[in-house]
Scaffold this motif. Structure first.
Motif, PDB file in Angstrom:
ATOM      1  N   GLY A   1       0.801  -1.218   0.000  1.00  0.00           N
ATOM      2  CA  GLY A   1       0.000   0.000   0.000  1.00  0.00           C
ATOM      3  C   GLY A   1       0.832   1.264   0.000  1.00  0.00           C
ATOM      4  O   GLY A   1       0.292   2.365   0.113  1.00  0.00           O
ATOM      5  N   GLN A   2       2.140   1.135  -0.136  1.00  0.00           N
ATOM      6  CA  GLN A   2       3.028   2.301  -0.143  1.00  0.00           C
ATOM      7  C   GLN A   2       3.616   2.584  -1.523  1.00  0.00           C
ATOM      8  O   GLN A   2       4.492   3.417  -1.664  1.00  0.00           O
ATOM      9  CB  GLN A   2       4.180   2.090   0.857  1.00  0.00           C
ATOM     10  N   GLY A   3       3.156   1.837  -2.520  1.00  0.00           N
ATOM     11  CA  GLY A   3       3.646   2.061  -3.876  1.00  0.00           C
ATOM     12  C   GLY A   3       4.931   1.324  -4.213  1.00  0.00           C
ATOM     13  O   GLY A   3       5.539   1.585  -5.250  1.00  0.00           O
ATOM     14  N   ILE A   4       5.344   0.403  -3.364  1.00  0.00           N
ATOM     15  CA  ILE A   4       6.604  -0.319  -3.590  1.00  0.00           C
ATOM     16  C   ILE A   4       6.507  -1.213  -4.827  1.00  0.00           C
ATOM     17  O   ILE A   4       7.420  -1.243  -5.656  1.00  0.00           O
ATOM     18  CB  ILE A   4       7.012  -1.115  -2.336  1.00  0.00           C
ATOM     19  N   GLY A   5       5.404  -1.930  -4.982  1.00  0.00           N
ATOM     20  CA  GLY A   5       5.225  -2.782  -6.155  1.00  0.00           C
ATOM     21  C   GLY A   5       5.278  -1.978  -7.446  1.00  0.00           C
ATOM     22  O   GLY A   5       5.911  -2.392  -8.421  1.00  0.00           O
ATOM     23  N   LYS A   6       4.640  -0.823  -7.451  1.00  0.00           N
ATOM     24  CA  LYS A   6       4.659   0.041  -8.640  1.00  0.00           C
ATOM     25  C   LYS A   6       6.083   0.498  -8.934  1.00  0.00           C
ATOM     26  O   LYS A   6       6.523   0.505 -10.090  1.00  0.00           O
ATOM     27  CB  LYS A   6       3.735   1.235  -8.437  1.00  0.00           C
ATOM     28  N   LYS A   7       6.832   0.872  -7.912  1.00  0.00           N
ATOM     29  CA  LYS A   7       8.225   1.317  -8.097  1.00  0.00           C
ATOM     30  C   LYS A   7       9.094   0.175  -8.638  1.00  0.00           C
ATOM     31  O   LYS A   7       9.948   0.394  -9.499  1.00  0.00           O
ATOM     32  CB  LYS A   7       8.811   1.833  -6.792  1.00  0.00           C
ATOM     33  N   ILE A   8       8.879  -1.034  -8.134  1.00  0.00           N
ATOM     34  CA  ILE A   8       9.634  -2.190  -8.652  1.00  0.00           C
ATOM     35  C   ILE A   8       9.313  -2.373 -10.135  1.00  0.00           C
ATOM     36  O   ILE A   8      10.209  -2.574 -10.957  1.00  0.00           O
ATOM     37  CB  ILE A   8       9.316  -3.471  -7.854  1.00  0.00           C
ATOM     38  N   MET A   9       8.032  -2.292 -10.479  1.00  0.00           N
ATOM     39  CA  MET A   9       7.633  -2.445 -11.886  1.00  0.00           C
ATOM     40  C   MET A   9       8.237  -1.345 -12.755  1.00  0.00           C
ATOM     41  O   MET A   9       8.709  -1.616 -13.866  1.00  0.00           O
ATOM     42  CB  MET A   9       6.102  -2.429 -12.017  1.00  0.00           C
ATOM     43  N   GLU A  10       8.227  -0.110 -12.281  1.00  0.00           N
ATOM     44  CA  GLU A  10       8.809   0.987 -13.056  1.00  0.00           C
ATOM     45  C   GLU A  10      10.295   0.733 -13.312  1.00  0.00           C
ATOM     46  O   GLU A  10      10.786   0.966 -14.419  1.00  0.00           O
ATOM     47  CB  GLU A  10       8.614   2.321 -12.327  1.00  0.00           C
TER      48      GLU A  10
END
Length: 151
Positions: free
Chosen positions: A83-92
């Motif tokens: 919920g902190q955007g870590i998954g999105k950052k990994i994907m980016e």
């Protein structure tokens, strides 16, 4: 989240941490069979590893299917930091690595409940939902536009 660091994993040194994340998320939380989770393809893949406050909290792997297509797999973030955007950052980060290799296309098998995350990253759904390791997934694809490259 300035204390988040994502790097390309060094194998085999970083692999125990990657295994621990994937075991926690896929095997313990989602009930995935270890034989399916650790499928023998880790050695031929690039891996990303995410650290929050110097603790390992997430991972993903990139497998190059051919010289035109990469597949991002095994995106996992510990439940305690979701919920902190870590998954999105990994994907980016994964997408940037792939783009830097001049690979024009990325595919994923997205767990159904995560498809909106991938849509925000310009992935497009393809086909019908399907079951993989007893979890609903959808195939998604992203094509990089290379119009920004200088010729």
């Amino acid at each position: 989240m300035s204390n988040l660091v994502i790097k390309v994993a060094e194998l085999p040194e970083d692999f125990p941490a990657i295994q621990a994340i994937r075991k926690s998320v896929f095997q313990e939380e989602q009930g995935v069979d270890p034989a399916l989770e650790f499928d023998g393809k880790d050695e031929i893949s690039d891996h990303l590893i995410a650290y929050l406050n110097m603790e390992v909290v997430g991972t993903a792997r990139i497998r190059y299917l051919d010289d035109k297509t990469a597949k991002i797999e095994r995106l996992a973030v510990l439940s305690t930091v979701r919920g902190q955007g870590i998954g999105k950052k990994i994907m980016e980060n994964a997408l940037q690595l792939i783009a830097n290799q001049n690979i024009p296309e990325v595919v994923i098998h997205a767990q159904e409940y995560l498809k909106d995350l991938y849509k925000k990253l310009d992935f497009i759904e393809e086909g019908e939902m399907f079951e993989e390791v007893s979890i609903l997934h959808v195939k998604m694809r992203k094509i990089f536009s290379h119009s920004s490259k200088t010729i």
